[in-house]
Design a protein around this motif. Structure first.
Motif, PDB file in Angstrom:
ATOM      1  N   SER A   2       3.492   6.382 -15.738  1.00 16.32           N
ATOM      2  CA  SER A   2       2.359   5.478 -15.973  1.00 16.32           C
ATOM      3  C   SER A   2       2.600   4.134 -15.312  1.00 16.32           C
ATOM      4  CB  SER A   2       2.136   5.306 -17.479  1.00 16.32           C
ATOM      5  OG  SER A   2       1.809   6.544 -18.087  1.00 16.32           O
ATOM      6  N   VAL A  19      -4.739   2.059  -7.026  1.00 20.15           N
ATOM      7  CA  VAL A  19      -5.203   2.831  -8.176  1.00 20.15           C
ATOM      8  C   VAL A  19      -6.148   1.968  -9.015  1.00 20.15           C
ATOM      9  CG1 VAL A  19      -4.492   4.035 -10.280  1.00 20.15           C
ATOM     10  CG2 VAL A  19      -3.115   4.223  -8.196  1.00 20.15           C
ATOM     11  N   PRO A  53      -4.442   5.468 -16.208  1.00 22.91           N
ATOM     12  CA  PRO A  53      -3.993   6.804 -15.803  1.00 22.91           C
ATOM     13  C   PRO A  53      -3.669   7.668 -17.019  1.00 22.91           C
ATOM     14  CG  PRO A  53      -2.909   5.119 -14.504  1.00 22.91           C
ATOM     15  CD  PRO A  53      -3.637   4.403 -15.596  1.00 22.91           C
ATOM     16  N   TYR A 108      -5.298  10.110 -12.197  1.00 20.64           N
ATOM     17  CA  TYR A 108      -5.660   8.713 -11.979  1.00 20.64           C
ATOM     18  C   TYR A 108      -6.751   8.662 -10.917  1.00 20.64           C
ATOM     19  CZ  TYR A 108      -2.299   9.379  -8.157  1.00 20.64           C
ATOM     20  OH  TYR A 108      -1.617   9.861  -7.063  1.00 20.64           O
TER      21      TYR A 108
END
Length: 277
Positions: A204, A213, A219, A237
């Motif tokens: 994570s 991201v 995520p 994600y």
């Protein structure tokens, strides 16, 4: 004999000239009036169309819907002005409308596929299941919506390719709209002796550390399944569609670096082979 033929041809030309002269003299004012009405109508149609577009932009309404409505308004105004101009010339539009209707019926039967695309395009523009800039996937084809036309929708991908999809293949089908992002879904295994909570936290943090991201969607990392090799960790994600592969590769690199720094290995399948004499 030749002189007689020449005289006849000259007489025919003179008759045509006289007919045109009489027509121009008799209907000149009607023709000028019809042309003036048509030009004024086109000018008004453009002004009204631009006004409609500006109002849609002022209220932050989708540009595709604004263009469709403005073009529809322009066509309607020009059609009405054309009918008025023909009436100014004394031409009855009733037979013409009947002829256009009959021709439209024949053309509709011959162009069913094209009309189906146009009808689907109107449905897309009115219902707006997606707008320009959204990421959609239809029948296994995915990309960012670049342009929505009456007949087709144009997508683009990270490679810069233009993908044209007929609108009839969009309406009525299962449509995935992830807006401007696209989901990355991957899995890998860890040993049963490894602490899964430690791995989940490492992954994570590694994924969130990558700037590409999406930071608005946390995520999703967890135990996806169990198998003979080990525990299967699932990672999900979201990244921008226009840089999907670039961000995916960078995030995967961050994940493997984090696992190696914590001395966590990914087990490989082991096959035992027994040789018998």
């Amino acid at each position: 004999m030749n002189e007689t033929s020449l005289d006849q041809e000259l007489q025919q030309i003179q008759n045509v000239y006289d007919l045109l002269t009489e027509f121009i003299v008799q209907y000149s004012f009607q023709i000028v009036g019809a042309v003036i009405i048509l030009l004024i109508g086109i000018w008004i149609a453009n002004k009204v169309s631009n006004f409609v577009v500006s109002q849609f932009e002022k209220h932050n309404i989708d540009v595709t819907l604004g263009n469709f409505v403005s073009n529809l308004v322009r066509i309607c105004i020009i059609a009405m002005v054309a009918i008025i101009s023909l009436g100014k010339l004394g031409i009855s539009v009733t037979p013409m409308v009947a002829a256009i209707g009959a021709a439209s019926l024949g053309a509709g039967l011959a162009l069913q596929g094209m009309l189906a695309n146009y009808a689907a395009g109107v449905t897309i523009i009115v219902t707006r299941p997606f707008v320009i800039g959204n990421t959609i996937e239809i029948k296994g084809v995915a990309g960012v919506v670049k342009q929505i036309q009456l007949g087709l929708t144009i997508l683009t991908n990270e490679e810069g390719e233009l993908i044209s999809i007929p609108n009839k293949h969009i309406v009525g089908e299962i449509l995935h709209n992830s807006h401007e992002y696209k989901l990355v879904d991957t899995q890998f295994n860890i040993d049963y002796q490894t602490d899964p909570q430690q791995v989940i936290k490492l992954i994570s943090d590694a994924v969130m550390s990558h700037g590409g991201v999406s930071q608005t969607r946390t995520p999703q990392v967890g135990i996806n399944d169990f198998n003979s090799i080990g525990m299967e960790i699932g990672v999900r994600y979201w990244v921008p569609t226009n840089s999907y592969f670039e961000d995916k590769y960078q995030a995967n690199l961050a994940i493997i670096k984090a696992l190696k720094s914590a001395d966590i290995t990914i087990p490989c399948p082991v096959r035992e082979i027994h040789l018998q004499q």
